[in-house]
Design an enzyme around this catalytic site. Sequence first.
Site, PDB file in Angstrom:
ATOM      1  N   ARG A 177      82.921  68.758  76.230  1.00 13.91           N
ATOM      2  CA  ARG A 177      84.340  68.597  75.887  1.00 13.91           C
ATOM      3  C   ARG A 177      84.863  69.926  75.337  1.00 13.91           C
ATOM      4  O   ARG A 177      84.148  70.644  74.641  1.00 13.91           O
ATOM      5  CB  ARG A 177      84.524  67.470  74.852  1.00 13.91           C
ATOM      6  CG  ARG A 177      84.462  66.099  75.508  1.00 13.91           C
ATOM      7  CD  ARG A 177      84.961  65.006  74.596  1.00 13.91           C
ATOM      8  NE  ARG A 177      86.418  64.853  74.564  1.00 13.91           N
ATOM      9  CZ  ARG A 177      87.142  64.339  75.544  1.00 13.91           C
ATOM     10  NH1 ARG A 177      86.586  63.929  76.662  1.00 13.91           N
ATOM     11  NH2 ARG A 177      88.452  64.220  75.410  1.00 13.91           N
ATOM     12  N   GLY A 183      91.284  80.893  81.416  1.00 15.89           N
ATOM     13  CA  GLY A 183      92.143  81.954  80.894  1.00 15.89           C
ATOM     14  C   GLY A 183      93.428  81.355  80.360  1.00 15.89           C
ATOM     15  O   GLY A 183      93.572  80.131  80.240  1.00 15.89           O
ATOM     16  N   LYS A 197     105.642  89.649  93.285  1.00 21.23           N
ATOM     17  CA  LYS A 197     104.736  89.534  92.134  1.00 21.23           C
ATOM     18  C   LYS A 197     103.767  90.727  92.114  1.00 21.23           C
ATOM     19  O   LYS A 197     103.463  91.281  91.053  1.00 21.23           O
ATOM     20  CB  LYS A 197     103.990  88.200  92.240  1.00 21.23           C
ATOM     21  CG  LYS A 197     102.842  88.021  91.296  1.00 21.23           C
ATOM     22  CD  LYS A 197     103.254  87.522  89.937  1.00 21.23           C
ATOM     23  CE  LYS A 197     102.005  87.190  89.132  1.00 21.23           C
ATOM     24  NZ  LYS A 197     102.157  87.210  87.737  1.00 21.23           N
ATOM     25  N   GLY A 221      95.514  79.036  83.018  1.00 20.14           N
ATOM     26  CA  GLY A 221      94.812  77.780  83.304  1.00 20.14           C
ATOM     27  C   GLY A 221      94.880  76.866  82.090  1.00 20.14           C
ATOM     28  O   GLY A 221      95.161  75.663  82.206  1.00 20.14           O
TER      29      GLY A 221
HETATM   30  O1  PAF Z   1      99.653  89.722  84.513  1.00 14.76           O
HETATM   31  C1  PAF Z   1     100.488  89.415  83.639  1.00 14.76           C
HETATM   32  O2  PAF Z   1     100.349  89.691  82.475  1.00 14.76           O
HETATM   33  C2  PAF Z   1     101.693  88.596  84.084  1.00 14.76           C
HETATM   34  O3  PAF Z   1     101.631  88.455  85.488  1.00 14.76           O
HETATM   35  C3  PAF Z   1     103.057  89.144  83.678  1.00 14.76           C
HETATM   36  C4  PAF Z   1     104.130  88.332  84.391  1.00 14.76           C
HETATM   37  C5  PAF Z   1     103.201  90.612  84.006  1.00 14.76           C
HETATM   38  C6  PAF Z   1     103.366  88.908  82.210  1.00 14.76           C
HETATM   39  O4  PAF Z   1     102.588  89.628  81.320  1.00 14.76           O
END
Ligand code: PAF
Length: 292
Positions: A39, A13, A171, A16
């Site tokens: 690759r 994604g 978060k 990563g």
């Molecule tokens: O999930 C997301 O998109 C991200 O965690 C964030 C920080 C909200 C930014 O788009």
Amino acid sequence: MTKQLPWLVVGQGALGSLMAVQLARQNQSVQLKLRQSQRVTIAYEQSSHSFTGTIGINCPSLIFAAVKAYQVAPLLDEFRQQPLFDQSQLILSYNGMLSNEAEQLRPQDWHWVTTHGAYRDGNQVVHGGHGESWLGGMAGQTTPPAFFSQLEQALPPLHFSSDINLRRWYKLAVNCLINPYTVIHQCRNGELPERVAPAEWRQVADEIVQLAAARGRQLDAEDLLAQARRVIAQTAANRSSMLQDYRLQRPLELDYLNGFVVTASAAEGMVAPANQLLCERIKAMQATRDPQ
Ligand code: PAF
């Protein structure tokens, strides 16, 4: 001098891919974990970076896994079968919370919590929002690991946290306050302040505060909203990960974000109606849209 372990990046994604490119730019040895050995080229800004893919852990490694919450359990099941996993360090990044995290993760595993926003456009990765990140250990380690500076140089700023679960609550709140609304309004992060009713946002935050308190964490709703506003400003041009998943008709992380708030609150004998309503609205959108 101790030998530096090579990096194995899991998750193709946006985050990563961004980390793989940034580590490679710091001259780190980086392989990607893929379904077959091949690759892969990732374009970033004006340059292209080519990586070797591997299907497993073929030497003791620093494993950086930026995956979806629902991919964590199968990934760990797969790694546990591999003898070199014990000699490797795992750094995990995913949005939301799992209900059985303590059983899934080892005390020596690390969480990387980030507010950076990125998206992929074909093989191009776009760093849509420059946020910040925290690294902390599952066992509440009080000193940074040896690999800290490599991650810090790759994608600054990086802070060490001996209480990474507090960062993970923040978060969780930021993602619950941003991601579902970007799907409902089909907009970039930066458009949210003019679209979401402040009272509704406040209720979503209050329900997270209530759940955290039941789990022994004191949070403050105004602080959570201020953090969400700051991330929105930092990632204004970004399409949230949930909006990207919704548009590509991939599974959403809703059950690990607002859905987690609903089910974990219910397990504590409480309700979380604002988070529940968000889940229902998005599930209704998924059910009624035209198939691709
Ligand atoms: O999930 C997301 O998109 C991200 O965690 C964030 C920080 C909200 C930014 O788009």
